[in-house]
Design a protein around this motif. Structure first.
Motif, PDB file in Angstrom:
ATOM      1  N   SER A 168       0.821  -1.236   0.000  1.00 49.46           N
ATOM      2  CA  SER A 168       0.000   0.000   0.000  1.00 49.46           C
ATOM      3  C   SER A 168       0.841   1.266   0.000  1.00 49.46           C
ATOM      4  CB  SER A 168      -0.965   0.017   1.195  1.00 49.46           C
ATOM      5  OG  SER A 168      -1.891  -1.056   1.127  1.00 49.46           O
ATOM      6  N   TYR A 171      -0.544   3.891  -2.522  1.00 50.13           N
ATOM      7  CA  TYR A 171      -1.725   4.560  -1.951  1.00 50.13           C
ATOM      8  C   TYR A 171      -1.306   5.574  -0.890  1.00 50.13           C
ATOM      9  CZ  TYR A 171      -5.638   5.407   1.165  1.00 50.13           C
ATOM     10  OH  TYR A 171      -6.577   6.026   1.961  1.00 50.13           O
ATOM     11  N   CYS A 174       0.063   8.719  -2.353  1.00 49.45           N
ATOM     12  CA  CYS A 174      -1.012   9.581  -2.860  1.00 49.45           C
ATOM     13  C   CYS A 174      -1.738  10.274  -1.715  1.00 49.45           C
ATOM     14  CB  CYS A 174      -1.987   8.764  -3.699  1.00 49.45           C
ATOM     15  SG  CYS A 174      -1.313   8.180  -5.269  1.00 49.45           S
ATOM     16  N   LYS A 175      -1.965   9.541  -0.625  1.00 47.84           N
ATOM     17  CA  LYS A 175      -2.615  10.138   0.542  1.00 47.84           C
ATOM     18  C   LYS A 175      -1.739  11.227   1.142  1.00 47.84           C
ATOM     19  CE  LYS A 175      -6.087  10.350   3.345  1.00 47.84           C
ATOM     20  NZ  LYS A 175      -7.411  10.770   2.829  1.00 47.84           N
ATOM     21  N   SER A 217      -3.557   1.588 -10.354  1.00 46.03           N
ATOM     22  CA  SER A 217      -3.598   2.984  -9.922  1.00 46.03           C
ATOM     23  C   SER A 217      -5.031   3.514  -9.871  1.00 46.03           C
ATOM     24  CB  SER A 217      -2.735   3.854 -10.836  1.00 46.03           C
ATOM     25  OG  SER A 217      -3.166   3.786 -12.179  1.00 46.03           O
ATOM     26  N   ILE A 220      -6.469   2.826  -6.619  1.00 45.05           N
ATOM     27  CA  ILE A 220      -6.016   3.815  -5.640  1.00 45.05           C
ATOM     28  C   ILE A 220      -6.903   5.052  -5.713  1.00 45.05           C
ATOM     29  CG2 ILE A 220      -4.144   5.414  -5.057  1.00 45.05           C
ATOM     30  CD1 ILE A 220      -2.180   3.239  -5.939  1.00 45.05           C
ATOM     31  N   LYS A 223     -10.086   4.399  -3.941  1.00 44.37           N
ATOM     32  CA  LYS A 223      -9.881   4.353  -2.491  1.00 44.37           C
ATOM     33  C   LYS A 223      -9.731   5.764  -1.923  1.00 44.37           C
ATOM     34  CE  LYS A 223      -7.146   1.879   0.996  1.00 44.37           C
ATOM     35  NZ  LYS A 223      -6.021   0.926   1.217  1.00 44.37           N
TER      36      LYS A 223
END
Length: 262
Positions: A168, A171, A174-175, A217, A220, A223
């Motif tokens: 992860s 992810y 990106c977060k 992606s 992601i 999510k």
């Protein structure tokens, strides 16, 4: 010292700074150019001439001070990177220039013109094809108009070393990138300059955007609760007489243009 955004499972998510720049570019070359869908279509992993020519894209994004890296705390090494860029409208560029004695540096030319000039400097056909793709993506949807905002943070070049997949990390990068955008949007300047020149709060993003080119992606994006603004089939671009879709085979998914307001 680089700003730590958060730590999870021995991976520290940190804003990219000058000290880690070359390491981040190396990781981007070994991951993004190898595994990203369009890079696969152009076979960049087997073309060091092209990847050397295209590394400038990483540097250009990093200059905006909003990129993020993932560091393995057990080895103190960069294992993943998200080169992020602040995209700004002409109108905001002009407003900021008026407020600045000598105008803007590195924000005074449109991206399309930059990519075209960059392509003209490149020698390798794969480099030129990648930059042609970059130009083409800018023409698919006007994200400024779609989101009714004048600046956004684009998650532009996302790469994770192969030995760190399935954790992860992409992810979380990106977060973390979204977190940087939110802090800037709140009025707190956390931009991390990779030069000796400090970066102003303006321009600051009002939304986050990404062009997700694979099913992984795109998962992601879902999510992160990003909205799909547009989708485009990879048969819109060609290289050496074959479409990107044909070169990839197995009926690749359309690429998605995603966004999320802050």
């Amino acid at each position: 010292m680089a700003k730590v955004l958060f730590t999870k499972d021995n991976i520290k998510y940190v804003q990219l700074n000058k000290a880690r720049l070359h390491e981040a570019i190396d990781v981007g070359t070994r991951s993004f150019f190898v595994d990203e869908t369009v890079c696969k279509a152009l076979d960049l992993k087997n073309n060091t001439i092209a990847t050397n020519e295209l590394e400038e894209l990483f540097l250009k994004a990093a200059k905006d001070g909003v990129s993020v890296i993932a560091i393995d705390t057990t080895t103190d090494s960069v294992v993943a990177v998200s080169f992020n860029k602040l995209q700004v409208t002409y109108i905001l560029i002009e407003i900021i220039a008026i407020k600045t004695e000598y105008g803007l540096q590195a924000k005074d030319s449109p991206d399309i013109e930059y990519y075209q000039e960059y392509s003209d400097r490149c020698k390798d056909n794969a480099s030129k094809a990648f930059l042609s793709f970059m130009i083409g993506t800018d023409l698919v949807v006007d994200m400024f108009e779609y989101c009714k905002s004048d600046c956004y943070l684009e998650i532009m070049f996302l790469g994770v070393l192969s030995s760190y997949r399935g954790r992860s990390i992409a992810y979380n990068l990106c977060k973390a990138s979204e977190n940087v955008a939110r802090v800037l949007y709140s009025g707190i300047n956390i931009k991390e300059s990779i030069t000796e020149v400090p970066l102003d709060l303006q321009p600051f993003p009002k939304f986050v955007s990404a062009i997700f080119t694979s099913l992984v992606s795109q998962k992601i994006g879902r999510k992160l609760e990003m909205e799909v603004a547009a989708s485009v089939e990879l048969n819109q671009w060609t290289y050496n007489g074959k479409t990107f879709a044909d070169r990839l085979g197995n009926n690749p998914a359309p690429i998605q243009y995603c966004c999320k307001m802050l």
